[in-house]
Design an enzyme around this catalytic site. Structure first.
Site, PDB file in Angstrom:
ATOM      1  CB  ILE A   1      -0.964  -0.001   1.213  1.00  0.00           C
ATOM      2  CG1 ILE A   1      -1.789   1.304   1.264  1.00  0.00           C
ATOM      3  CG2 ILE A   1      -0.258  -0.212   2.534  1.00  0.00           C
ATOM      4  CD1 ILE A   1      -2.915   1.274   2.336  1.00  0.00           C
ATOM      5  CB  SER A   2       1.112   4.184  -2.207  1.00  0.00           C
ATOM      6  OG  SER A   2       1.008   3.404  -3.371  1.00  0.00           O
TER       7      SER A   2
END
Ligand code: SAH
Length: 209
Positions: free
Chosen positions: A61-62
């Site tokens: 997940i960024s």
């Protein structure tokens, strides 16, 4: 409606606003989506950290700031149809969903797509269409798109993706393999304008199965 969560608000204050994100609509969207629903349970304690996190299957997940920056760069007005390539956790999808008419999101790992779809459905996001596919060449059937966002990095942005942008459309995503840059591509009367924003590090956009 804002999520009542002090840690989330602090994340937005220190990592997003203090670093220069100004678009109020982007900030409001971030306040309305709790990032903890999009990280694996065993990483809940780190949900508001200033970093990408593993979501399994070798994917991440960024970092919150990068999600905010990419969303701001898309210059969203509210009426757009947006193509997202790389659903991953679905967090970026949720933020986009708050800000546009319709999101078309493509993910090649079916397990990740299903996890994202379940949580987004449970949280009542209704303007998202999910596709299990390799999105390297976009999703031509529903093109053109007003905006395209890549959350994985191709060596070069495929021309087929640029072809799926509508006139005055904007594409934002990383480009490069080891050395990556976040790029913003604008299509104006079929002329392409490309801008490099900052160095980034994303997982690779897989070209073929
Ligand atoms: N914005 C997401 C980022 C997830 S990482 C988040 O914050 O959660 C990037 C995702 O792109 C991964 O889930 C990976 O499986 C997916 N991906 C990589 N190449 C792809 C391709 N060719 N087509 C579709 N999805 C791809």
């Amino acid at each position: 409606m804002d999520v009542d969560n002090k840690q989330l608000l602090e994340m937005i204050e220190y990592q997003i606003i203090n670093r220069g994100i100004k678009d109020h609509k982007v900030i409001e969207a971030l306040k309305s989506v709790d990032r903890k629903f999009f990280v694996p349970i065993h990483l809940s304690d780190y949900a508001y950290d200033d970093t990408p996190l593993s979501i399994g299957y070798g994917q991440t997940i960024s970092q919150p700031y990068i999600v905010a920056l990419m969303t701001e760069l898309l210059e969203l007005k509210g009426s757009e149809r947006v193509l997202e390539i790389g659903t991953g956790s679905g967090y970026q999808t949720a933020i986009l969903s708050r800000l546009v008419k319709e999101v078309y999101t493509v993910e090649r790992i079916v397990e990740l797509l299903n996890i994202a779809k379940n949580i987004l459905t449970r949280l009542n996001f209704t303007n998202i269409k999910f596709f299990h596919a390799n999105g390297y060449h976009g999703l031509p059937d529903y093109s053109p798109y007003d905006r395209i966002i890549l959350t994985a990095s191709p060596r070069r942005i495929p021309q087929t993706l640029i072809n799926q942008l509508s006139n005055n459309g904007i594409l934002v995503g990383p480009e490069g393999d080891f050395n990556q840059n976040l790029v913003k591509i604008k299509k104006v009367n079929n002329e392409i304008f490309k801008e490099e924003i900052i160095p980034v590090r994303f997982v690779p956009l897989i070209s073929e199965e």
